[in-house]
Structure formats: structure tokens, C-alpha cells
Write an enzyme that holds these catalytic residues in place. Structure first.
Site, PDB file in Angstrom:
ATOM      1  N   ILE A 235       0.855  -1.227  -0.003  1.00  0.00           N
ATOM      2  CA  ILE A 235       0.107   0.035  -0.104  1.00  0.00           C
ATOM      3  C   ILE A 235       1.133   1.194   0.048  1.00  0.00           C
ATOM      4  CG2 ILE A 235      -1.970   1.061   1.122  1.00  0.00           C
ATOM      5  CD1 ILE A 235      -2.470  -1.403   2.395  1.00  0.00           C
ATOM      6  N   HIS A 236       1.628   1.457  -1.182  1.00  0.00           N
ATOM      7  CA  HIS A 236       2.547   2.531  -1.329  1.00  0.00           C
ATOM      8  C   HIS A 236       2.181   3.815  -0.584  1.00  0.00           C
ATOM      9  CE1 HIS A 236       4.325  -0.058  -4.335  1.00  0.00           C
ATOM     10  NE2 HIS A 236       2.972  -0.233  -5.055  1.00  0.00           N
TER      11      HIS A 236
END
Length: 313
Positions: A235-236
Site C-alpha cells: 500500500i505504497h
């Protein structure tokens, strides 16, 4: 006091998770959300931002920004985020545009920064078009920007090409303006976001946390590497929010000068030279288990807060 921040974003599934965490943070004051073309086009990124703020019961203003990069055509990531930008998820209600400010995002950024009584932290989690335009058009805003904590770039390897990360690849000319600005920057690039993965089990736990948990779970069910036996999702964009709220999670951070390649086969590559006089802090390692626990804890707190509000209402 809460830290005043502005989120510049192209929602985007991981953007939605990051924005949600920020809007409920006890440490952050999200004063404005600005949108940019990136994961999908500007109409969808703006609509997603408005729908999310409405869904969460917040009143944070949203400003529509640039749809096209400074010098190239827009490249999207609809194959990752879906044509709408949020996978197969559909918000239960479509927001009206009462939260959409009249000014273009760049002007809204300028006004909010200059009017702030204390320096503002910018959190760009999409292509840097709006921020590059801001710094070129209104350089006086630099004096009231505390730092820029961004998701973008990579020291080693890319995801848009073999050497370029997507957000930088979409608009490297804007990224070069930002990295060359001498503003203090924290770079949460692929080097850290590929490490701080969330597991299927983490997502299943969060799924039980009310409407927000279900939203996150449904979006993430279409996101990540579905070919692996144990699904791991990077979940950058969430890294930027956790860097601001739990910096101790990031165990290796090195100071560097970062250059952005704007032509040739390495187009969009970020080249980092580690040096003490650099203006960029590059995140390189983290406590992954603690990061995953913080992900779960964050959405449990949101669930608890919304449960209390519903009871009071």
C-alpha cells in the site's frame, strides 16, 4: 497541536487507504486535498476524493488540479486500480460538489500555504505535476513549506519501467522541479514500499472494522499480486502517512541528493547520491511487523471512533 498537511493525490486504491488514515489521525490536520491525473484521469481522481471525504463524514475541501503532465501525455495505471480508480468498489452515495473549491488546485495550494500561520507539510502521493507548477508559479510558497513527504521514485528498480517508478515516470519534468527545489524532502519510494507489505490476514482482520474496513478490504481484494500463494499488498502511499505519525517504524533513512532523468531510456529514473548535504531523506528499510500492526490498529481506531459517533447521534 496537529501537524498541518496538504495531500496531493490521484486516488487510486492505495491513495484511498492513505487519505483515510490521515483524515482520522490524531496527529495530522488535513487542510486540503488536491487531485492530479495519474492512476486514472482527473475526473475520476477528483470524484474519488470527493466521494471518499463524503463517505468518511469529513468536510476537508478538495481542489481539482492538472490532468496532463507538464510535457508529455498522461499514462495511467487503470490496469492496477480499475477504470474508476477504486477497483470494483462503489461508494454507497455519490458526493455533491459542495466540497470542491472553485480555484484550480495550484492556486488553492498557494493560498492555503501562504495563509497558514505555521509551515505546511505537503504530502504528494501521485505524479508531481501540481507541486512542480506550484513551485514554478509561486516560488514564495517555499518559505512556508516545512517539508515534502512524497511517495515516488526508487533507488533500485522501477515498476513503470525497469528503472522508473510510476509517479515519477508520469511526470519526470515536474518531479525534477520538486527534487531540485532545495526544500527538505522525504522520499518513500519503491525501496521502502515494496518492503512494507500487508498480508491477506491483515486485510481480513480490517474487513471486520465496519464500513471503512469493508471498503478497504474490497478495494484491496482487486489490488496487488494475486498470483502469489500468500497475497502481499504494497500500500505504497500509506508509507507517507505512517512516516509522519510513526517515524520510528522506518529503521534506515539515508540523506541524499536525488536527480531525475527526463530523457532517454532511463526516462523517469531517480538517481540518488548519498551525501550529507543532500535535501532528500530516502527511506530504505522498516520494521515490517510493526508496520502491519499499525495498519490494523489504525483502522480499528477508525472503527471505534465511528461507532462512538453513531451511538452519540
Amino acid at each position: 497541536m496537529k501537524l498541518p498537511i496538504i495531500i496531493d493525490t490521484d486516488p487510486g486504491i492505495d491513495d484511498v487507504v492513505a487519505i483515510t488514515a490521515a483524515l482520522f489521525s490524531e496527529q495530522l490536520d488535513v487542510q486540503l486535498i488536491t487531485t492530479v491525473g495519474g492512476n486514472v484521469g482527473i475526473e475520476n481522481t477528483t470524484r474519488n476524493a470527493l466521494n471518499l471525504v463524503h463517505f468518511l463524514g469529513k468536510d476537508t475541501p478538495v481542489a481539482r488540479g492538472a490532468n496532463e503532465p507538464l510535457m508529455t501525455q498522461l499514462v495511467t495505471a487503470a490496469e492496477v486500480h480499475g477504470e474508476s480508480g477504486v477497483g470494483t468498489y462503489q461508494f454507497p452515495e455519490q458526493a455533491d460538489e459542495s466540497l470542491l473549491v472553485k480555484e484550480h488546485a495550484v492556486l488553492a495550494l498557494r493560498n492555503k500555504i501562504l495563509q497558514s500561520s505555521e509551515p505546511v507539510t505537503l504530502v504528494p502521493i501521485g505524479p508531481l505535476t501540481n507541486i512542480g507548477l506550484l513551485l514554478k508559479m509561486y516560488p514564495e510558497t517555499k518559505e512556508n513549506i516545512k517539508e515534502i513527504v512524497l511517495m515516488g521514485g526508487a533507488v533500485e528498480g522501477g515498476n513503470a519501467t525497469s528503472v522508473a517508478e510510476f509517479n515519477i515516470f508520469v511526470d519526470p519534468h515536474a518531479a525534477k522541479i520538486v527534487f531540485d527545489s532545495n526544500i527538505n524532502i522525504v522520499m518513500c519510494g519503491l525501496d521502502i514500499t515494496r518492503i512494507t507489505t500487508i498480508t491477506d490476514e491483515n486485510i481480513k482482520i480490517v474487513e471486520e472494522y465496519g464500513k471503512v474496513g469493508k471498503m478497504v478490504s474490497e478495494m484491496l481484494s482487486t489490488y496487488g499480486d494475486s498470483s502469489s500463494t500468500t497475497k502481499l499488498s504494497s500500500i505504497h502511499d500509506l508509507c507517507t502517512i505512517f512516516y509522519l505519525t510513526r517515524p520510528e517504524l522506518f529503521t534506515v533513512v539515508k540523506r541524499a541528493k536525488v536527480d531525475v532523468v527526463t530523457e532517454g531510456p532511463a526516462f523517469g529514473c531517480t538517481v540518488a547520491e548519498y551525501r550529507e548535504d543532500g535535501n532528500v531523506q530516502v527511506c530504505l528499510d522498516a520494521d515490517v511487523e510493526a508496520f502491519r500492526l499499525e495498519f490494523i490498529t489504525t483502522f480499528k481506531k477508525i472503527f471505534d471512533e465511528l461507532e462512538v459517533l453513531q451511538y452519540v447521534d
